[in-house]
Scaffold this active site. Structure first.
Site, PDB file in Angstrom:
ATOM      1  N   GLU A 170      -9.150   0.804  -3.265  1.00 32.65           N
ATOM      2  CA  GLU A 170      -8.818   1.169  -1.875  1.00 32.65           C
ATOM      3  C   GLU A 170      -9.682   2.291  -1.323  1.00 32.65           C
ATOM      4  O   GLU A 170      -9.177   3.245  -0.729  1.00 32.65           O
ATOM      5  CB  GLU A 170      -7.332   1.544  -1.771  1.00 32.65           C
ATOM      6  CG  GLU A 170      -6.420   0.410  -2.211  1.00 32.65           C
ATOM      7  CD  GLU A 170      -4.930   0.736  -2.047  1.00 32.65           C
ATOM      8  OE1 GLU A 170      -4.600   1.868  -1.688  1.00 32.65           O
ATOM      9  OE2 GLU A 170      -4.109  -0.160  -2.287  1.00 32.65           O
ATOM     10  N   ASN A 216     -11.412  -2.955  -6.212  1.00 28.75           N
ATOM     11  CA  ASN A 216     -10.134  -3.570  -5.828  1.00 28.75           C
ATOM     12  C   ASN A 216      -9.679  -3.056  -4.468  1.00 28.75           C
ATOM     13  O   ASN A 216      -9.718  -1.852  -4.224  1.00 28.75           O
ATOM     14  CB  ASN A 216      -9.091  -3.199  -6.903  1.00 28.75           C
ATOM     15  CG  ASN A 216      -7.820  -4.009  -6.832  1.00 28.75           C
ATOM     16  OD1 ASN A 216      -7.865  -5.241  -6.789  1.00 28.75           O
ATOM     17  ND2 ASN A 216      -6.672  -3.338  -6.829  1.00 28.75           N
ATOM     18  N   HIS A 257      -1.816  -8.441  -0.542  1.00 31.02           N
ATOM     19  CA  HIS A 257      -0.506  -8.039   0.003  1.00 31.02           C
ATOM     20  C   HIS A 257      -0.393  -8.603   1.420  1.00 31.02           C
ATOM     21  O   HIS A 257      -1.013  -8.097   2.339  1.00 31.02           O
ATOM     22  CB  HIS A 257      -0.394  -6.511   0.056  1.00 31.02           C
ATOM     23  CG  HIS A 257      -0.319  -5.864  -1.287  1.00 31.02           C
ATOM     24  ND1 HIS A 257       0.748  -6.053  -2.147  1.00 31.02           N
ATOM     25  CD2 HIS A 257      -1.168  -5.037  -1.932  1.00 31.02           C
ATOM     26  CE1 HIS A 257       0.551  -5.353  -3.259  1.00 31.02           C
ATOM     27  NE2 HIS A 257      -0.608  -4.737  -3.165  1.00 31.02           N
ATOM     28  N   GLU A 288      -2.821  -8.342  -6.704  1.00 32.73           N
ATOM     29  CA  GLU A 288      -1.516  -7.726  -6.374  1.00 32.73           C
ATOM     30  C   GLU A 288      -0.746  -8.575  -5.361  1.00 32.73           C
ATOM     31  O   GLU A 288      -0.164  -8.049  -4.407  1.00 32.73           O
ATOM     32  CB  GLU A 288      -1.722  -6.319  -5.783  1.00 32.73           C
ATOM     33  CG  GLU A 288      -2.563  -5.400  -6.642  1.00 32.73           C
ATOM     34  CD  GLU A 288      -2.641  -3.960  -6.137  1.00 32.73           C
ATOM     35  OE1 GLU A 288      -1.900  -3.611  -5.194  1.00 32.73           O
ATOM     36  OE2 GLU A 288      -3.436  -3.198  -6.690  1.00 32.73           O
ATOM     37  N   ASP A 290       1.671 -10.421  -3.044  1.00 29.13           N
ATOM     38  CA  ASP A 290       3.057 -10.609  -2.610  1.00 29.13           C
ATOM     39  C   ASP A 290       3.035 -10.941  -1.123  1.00 29.13           C
ATOM     40  O   ASP A 290       2.021 -10.742  -0.459  1.00 29.13           O
ATOM     41  CB  ASP A 290       3.995  -9.433  -2.961  1.00 29.13           C
ATOM     42  CG  ASP A 290       3.531  -8.069  -2.470  1.00 29.13           C
ATOM     43  OD1 ASP A 290       2.635  -8.001  -1.605  1.00 29.13           O
ATOM     44  OD2 ASP A 290       4.094  -7.063  -2.946  1.00 29.13           O
TER      45      ASP A 290
HETATM   46  C1  XIL Z   1       2.508   0.893  -5.897  1.00 28.67           C
HETATM   47  C2  XIL Z   1       3.640   0.708  -6.893  1.00 28.67           C
HETATM   48  O1  XIL Z   1       4.056  -0.625  -6.863  1.00 28.67           O
HETATM   49  C3  XIL Z   1       4.790   1.630  -6.554  1.00 28.67           C
HETATM   50  O2  XIL Z   1       5.784   1.574  -7.580  1.00 28.67           O
HETATM   51  C4  XIL Z   1       4.295   3.059  -6.408  1.00 28.67           C
HETATM   52  O3  XIL Z   1       5.351   3.893  -5.969  1.00 28.67           O
HETATM   53  C5  XIL Z   1       3.164   3.126  -5.392  1.00 28.67           C
HETATM   54  O4  XIL Z   1       2.130   2.239  -5.795  1.00 28.67           O
HETATM   55  N1  XIL Z   1      -1.877  -0.960  -4.010  1.00 28.67           N
HETATM   56  C6  XIL Z   1      -2.104  -0.610  -5.324  1.00 28.67           C
HETATM   57  C7  XIL Z   1      -0.946  -0.346  -6.219  1.00 28.67           C
HETATM   58  O5  XIL Z   1      -3.254  -0.612  -5.771  1.00 28.67           O
HETATM   59  O6  XIL Z   1      -1.231   0.602  -7.202  1.00 28.67           O
HETATM   60  C8  XIL Z   1       0.293   0.072  -5.433  1.00 28.67           C
HETATM   61  O7  XIL Z   1       1.382   0.145  -6.340  1.00 28.67           O
HETATM   62  C9  XIL Z   1       0.552  -0.903  -4.317  1.00 28.67           C
HETATM   63  C10 XIL Z   1      -0.607  -0.941  -3.355  1.00 28.67           C
END
Ligand code: XIL
Length: 396
Positions: A170, A216, A257, A288, A290
């Site tokens: 990020e 990522n 996401h 990741e 969802d």
């Molecule tokens: C999130 C976790 O799921 C949470 O439990 C935590 O509080 C915050 O981070 N992008 C990412 C992940 O790369 O590491 C993040 O994970 C979600 C967004």
């Protein structure tokens, strides 16, 4: 002698049965595809199916289904939090490897590959580090040294046990940030300048020559206008430059996401982005995934008129990302960020308005439409447009 042969034949039969069990229905096996696991169905495409793992849930004796499903449904795991800097080094100089090592052990016992998450990120940094920088006791050169040591220590500790590392996470702004032209954002770029990204990949490679090293990010599922407002374009240009400069980057992780309130993408546009990344010689992965929805008053009251469209839209968005991944032979893994609404970051993170319903299983571990859709995509995909993955070799 006879006895030995007989045992050997028995063993071969058992092994074949075990192999058949993960073969598609068309191979004449006796487990209906709808009853096979995601990991078994992914194997035909040599695609690893993964989940982020919440260690508290994994260790909760009162929640045995969580542990059972992580082990049975998935062939790769990612630590949801326990490999982040604040978890690994809460006090300066004292590493806490326990929970992360536990996940590595779990993965080995369950024949799973591990995605390492994450080496360099502006979030979930230990407070000793951020406050030290803020109050001036940690200067720029010291900070650079701390980052180098952190990467070296962490990659060395897990050497040989990590398949893919999210080396930098990020690092790039979004069009709604200020200024709107896409740029490098956050703590590390502000403190160390743009060069930290190439440095991070080189330091990681120096510590482990075999792990695949990934950049990522989210919101890079598809290209937009291909101008200065296009984050995917910015990331594409950035990783191309890293490749051109012989920086040891091996892949791009697209987080995936999504939210059903947005227009989102079609599978062809997503496949196009993956193909453009892989045409640079990079592997790709969804890291990741969802697909969340707003929890309107109607949804919360159980109104099926409001729930059904969201549940179906969520399933569709999973499908778009998975079909694109299946179509790209360099897309090595498809990882979801939690698999049950019982343990999902969405309700705690997206609260105004409240969001949820983002994962494959509901809060009672009942498979949702998204689960069946992902399964169907894995079952019904094949030649000529879907061929097995091509493994990636780490770049020197
Ligand atoms: C999130 C976790 O799921 C949470 O439990 C935590 O509080 C915050 O981070 N992008 C990412 C992940 O790369 O590491 C993040 O994970 C979600 C967004």
């Amino acid at each position: 002698m006879k006895m030995k042969k007989w045992i050997a034949a028995g063993a071969t039969a058992l092994i074949s049965a075990a192999l058949l069990n993960v073969m598609p229905a068309s191979a004449g096996n006796w487990t209906k595809p709808s009853e096979q696991t995601l990991r078994a169905l992914g194997e035909r495409h040599r695609l690893y199916i993964g989940t982020a793992v919440d260690m508290a849930a994994l260790n909760d004796a009162n929640d045995p289904q969580y542990r059972a499903l992580v082990g049975s449904e998935f062939s790769t795991v990612t630590a949801e939090n326990v490999m982040k800097w604040e978890s690994l080094e809460p006090t300066r100089g004292t590493y806490n490897w326990g929970p992360a090592d536990q996940l590595i052990d779990f993965a080995r016992q369950n024949r799973q590959l591990v995605r390492g998450h994450v080496l360099v990120w502006q979030n979930q940094l230990p407070s000793w580090l951020t406050s030290g920088v803020a109050n001036g006791t940690i200067g720029t050169e010291e900070l650079r040294g701390l980052l180098r040591n952190h990467i070296t220590n962490v990659v060395t500790h897990f050497k040989g046990k990590i398949w893919q590392w999210d080396v930098v996470n990020e690092a790039v702004s979004d069009p709604w940030d200020s200024p709107p032209a896409i740029h490098l954002k956050g703590f590390w770029a502000q403190q160390l300048g743009a060069g930290y990204i190439a440095d991070a990949f080189r330091w990681a490679r120096a510590a482990d020559s075999k792990a695949l090293l990934f950049y990522n990010d989210y919101n890079i599922e598809a290209f937009g206008a291909r101008d200065s407002s296009d984050k995917t374009q910015f990331v594409y240009d950035m990783v191309k430059q890293l490749r051109d400069n012989r920086v040891p980057i091996d892949g791009v992780g697209s987080q995936g996401h999504l939210g059903t309130q947005y227009g989102n993408y079609d599978a062809f546009a997503v496949a196009d982005a993956l193909n453009q990344f892989s045409s640079l010689g990079l592997a790709t992965a969804f890291t990741e995934v969802d697909a969340r929805s707003q929890m309107t008053a109607g949804v919360q009251a159980g109104d099926s008129n409001e729930i059904n469209p969201r549940v179906q839209a969520s399933a569709f968005n999973y499908s778009v990302l998975l079909q694109a991944c299946l179509s790209n032979r360099h897309c090595l893994s498809f990882t979801v960020w939690g698999f049950t609404d019982k343990h999902s970051w969405v309700p705690t993170w997206f609260t105004n308005p409240p969001e949820g319903l983002a994962t494959l299983y509901d809060e009672n571990y009942q498979p949702k439409k998204a689960y069946q859709t992902v399964k169907a995509d894995l079952v019904y995909a094949g030649a000529p447009h879907v061929l097995p993955r091509i493994p990636q070799s780490p770049r020197r």
